[in-house]
Scaffold this active site. Structure first.
Site, mmCIF file in Angstrom:
data_model
loop_
_atom_site.group_PDB
_atom_site.id
_atom_site.type_symbol
_atom_site.label_atom_id
_atom_site.label_comp_id
_atom_site.label_asym_id
_atom_site.label_seq_id
_atom_site.Cartn_x
_atom_site.Cartn_y
_atom_site.Cartn_z
ATOM 1 N N LYS A 22 0.838 -1.209 0.000
ATOM 2 C CA LYS A 22 0.000 0.000 0.000
ATOM 3 C C LYS A 22 0.869 1.254 0.000
ATOM 4 C CE LYS A 22 -2.923 0.428 3.556
ATOM 5 N NZ LYS A 22 -2.666 1.688 4.286
ATOM 6 N N GLY A 95 -5.117 7.620 5.500
ATOM 7 C CA GLY A 95 -4.251 8.628 6.112
ATOM 8 C C GLY A 95 -3.020 8.899 5.267
ATOM 9 N N ARG A 123 -8.913 11.836 12.449
ATOM 10 C CA ARG A 123 -7.485 11.610 12.740
ATOM 11 C C ARG A 123 -6.688 12.923 12.755
ATOM 12 N NH1 ARG A 123 -5.449 6.667 9.181
ATOM 13 N NH2 ARG A 123 -3.652 6.922 10.559
ATOM 14 N N GLN A 170 4.674 9.192 7.276
ATOM 15 C CA GLN A 170 3.753 10.055 6.530
ATOM 16 C C GLN A 170 4.156 11.513 6.675
ATOM 17 O OE1 GLN A 170 -0.163 9.023 7.956
ATOM 18 N NE2 GLN A 170 -0.134 7.023 6.946
ATOM 19 N N ASP A 321 1.986 -1.303 11.848
ATOM 20 C CA ASP A 321 0.654 -1.755 11.427
ATOM 21 C C ASP A 321 0.397 -3.221 11.778
ATOM 22 O OD1 ASP A 321 0.083 0.751 10.402
ATOM 23 O OD2 ASP A 321 0.855 0.255 8.411
ATOM 24 N N LYS A 348 -4.509 5.532 14.674
ATOM 25 C CA LYS A 348 -4.577 4.877 13.356
ATOM 26 C C LYS A 348 -6.029 4.897 12.863
ATOM 27 C CE LYS A 348 -0.216 4.052 13.012
ATOM 28 N NZ LYS A 348 0.565 4.823 12.029
HETATM 29 C C1 S3P Z 1 2.568 4.746 6.269
HETATM 30 C C2 S3P Z 1 3.113 5.116 7.476
HETATM 31 C C3 S3P Z 1 2.576 4.676 8.776
HETATM 32 C C4 S3P Z 1 1.627 3.482 8.630
HETATM 33 C C5 S3P Z 1 0.667 3.646 7.493
HETATM 34 C C6 S3P Z 1 1.412 3.826 6.182
HETATM 35 C C7 S3P Z 1 3.163 5.253 5.031
HETATM 36 O O1 S3P Z 1 1.842 5.742 9.348
HETATM 37 O O2 S3P Z 1 0.920 3.275 9.830
HETATM 38 O O3 S3P Z 1 -0.192 2.538 7.377
HETATM 39 O O4 S3P Z 1 2.867 4.730 3.951
HETATM 40 O O5 S3P Z 1 3.983 6.193 5.117
HETATM 41 P P1 S3P Z 1 2.572 6.907 10.229
HETATM 42 O O6 S3P Z 1 3.393 7.724 9.338
HETATM 43 O O7 S3P Z 1 1.415 7.675 10.821
HETATM 44 O O8 S3P Z 1 3.362 6.166 11.257
#
Ligand code: S3P
Length: 445
Positions: A22, A95, A123, A170, A321, A348
């Site tokens: 993803k 997110g 969120r 993120q 995750d 989350k």
């Molecule tokens: C992700 C970062 C993680 C993860 C999310 C995907 C990403 O979140 O939990 O499912 O693709 O950068 P956070 O950046 O909030 O830790």
């Protein structure tokens, strides 16, 4: 609402390929959309989250098509070349999509409006808005820094040096994506390293990104702004976060032996492999190779007698995750599993700490929850007491909570019911059929 029931199953056996990663899929569409020329993506995750990103990138002017062979092509608009969307961008449950796009658009001189579903709209977004404001962006947000949110770039775009207050890939990626359209160097310092798919893919597209190790375990990432990104071929690895569910099920269901092909094993994502092995899990990697900047392998998992462990808090970002399904595995291990450093699980797709503590307790497992930790007292696979099950779980629009409890139902005395399995489609289309193909007994409706 689409109820899902999972009940005890025979051994799981077979060879599978879980859908594409993803995180990598979102980034491939976004960076393809600002590269010059054609990006060809194979193995793209066709889950709802990623399809929402594809729709948003189209609304921003990228030409994105899916071929009949499942190969996706993106004709990008160049760095700084996106155009004002004529609608609100709805990123559904994702997110990653909304936070990375807020970064991508934070330097453009027009307003972009974002919204999502009930989970996403609750969120925290201040974590991305704070650094992006320093780069010149202006935001209008709902109370508590929540969606719907409008972002508009300022007249002056300023590169920044920013130390992340939370370990978040993120937030890091949002800053780097904004830095693409800023002059000079944008620098992100992360006290705890997080997944580095953005850095790897930016390099793959031709950007200069330097990642330095800091004493104390952190990283300093420097991006040179306004690069020429060139369209590229990208092969998306199978998602280790999705592989986690059949892996966990195979460890727990006696007699199981499965092979998962082409799984992404980026060290900043693969903490679960270390954790399962420390618990006594029989996991063998083969055919280890690299594909367009990401390491991948085939992963064999055999049913194993597991022991409880303490999972170091420093490992949390590399398996953030995977804690819901780890908590299920811990419930069947011999002894206690302690999982500290999990404050981020509360923000989350749902409050995953509460969801696991409550649902496991309702199934008959002894669990302790603090503000940022979970402790699970396992029953042991040899126990003839086992876990009662027979309860109904509220998925709260959270795909990973739904899938984690579907794994629990495979080893409980009575079936576990998940009130709504439809969120599974956000990250793992075809989950139920794939698991049933291995020997699980999951029914829908
Ligand atoms: C992700 C970062 C993680 C993860 C999310 C995907 C990403 O979140 O939990 O499912 O693709 O950068 P956070 O950046 O909030 O830790």
């Amino acid at each position: 609402m689409q109820a899902v029931t999972s009940q005890s199953a025979g051994p799981l056996r077979g060879t599978i390929t879980v859908p594409g990663d993803k995180s990598v899929s979102h980034r491939a569409l976004m960076l393809g959309g600002i590269a010059v020329g054609e990006t060809r993506i194979s193995g793209l995750l066709e889950g709802e989250d990623v399809l929402a990103t594809a729709a948003a990138m189209r609304a921003l002017g990228a030409d994105i098509r899916r071929g009949e062979d499942g190969l996706w092509t993106v004709i990008g608009r160049g760095v700084g070349g996106l155009c004002e969307p004529d609608r609100v961008l709805d990123l559904g449950n994702s997110g990653t999509a909304v936070r990375l796009l807020m970064g991508l658009l934070a330097t453009y001189p027009f307003a972009t409006m974002f919204t999502g579903d009930a989970s996403l709209n609750s969120r925290p977004m201040e974590r991305v808005m704070a650094p992006l404001r320093l780069m010149g962006a202006r935001f209008t947000a709902r109370s508590g820094g929540r969606l719907p949110i409008t972002v508009e770039g300022g007249e002056l775009v300023v590169p920044i040096e920013y130390e992340l207050p939370v370990a978040s890939a993120q937030v890091k990626s949002a800053i780097l994506f904004a830095g693409l359209n800023a002059p000079g160097q944008t620098i992100v310092i992360e006290p705890q390293p997080t997944r580095d798919h953005s850095e790897r893919m930016l390099r793959h597209f031709g950007a200069e990104v330097i990642s330095e190790d800091l004493s104390g375990g952190g990283k300093r990432i420097t991006l040179s702004g306004q690069p020429e990104l060139a369209g590229r071929a990208i092969t998306v690895p199978a998602d280790i976060s999705s592989a986690a569910f059949p892996m966990a099920a195979a460890l727990l269901v006696p007699g199981s032996d499965i092979l998962l092909r082409n799984v992404g094993i980026n060290p900043l994502r693969a903490g679960l492999l270390d954790t399962f092995r420390e618990m006594g899990g029989r996991i063998t990697l083969s055919n280890i190779r690299g594909e367009d900047g990401e390491p991948i392998a085939d992963v064999r998992v055999e049913a194993s007698a597991l022991q409880g462990i303490t999972v170091p808090a420093s490992r949390a970002p590399s398996m953030i995750d995977e804690y819901p399904v780890l908590a299920v595995v811990a419930a069947m291990a011999e002894g206690t599993t302690h999982m500290p450093g999990l404050g981020e699980l509360r923000v989350k797709e749902s409050d995953r700490l509460a969801a696991m503590a409550t649902g496991l307790a309702a199934a008959g497992v002894r669990v302790e929850e603090t503000e940022d930790s979970l402790t699970v007292h396992g029953v042991g696979s040899a126990s003839n007491v086992g876990i009662a099950g027979g309860n109904t779980i509220c998925a709260n629009l959270d795909h990973r909570i739904a899938m984690a409890y579907s794994v629990l139902g495979m080893v409980t005395a009575r079936p576990v019911v998940i009130d709504d399995g439809s969120p599974i489609a956000t990250s793992f289309p075809g989950y139920v059929d794939l698991m049933n193909g291995l020997g699980a007994k999951i029914t829908v409706g």
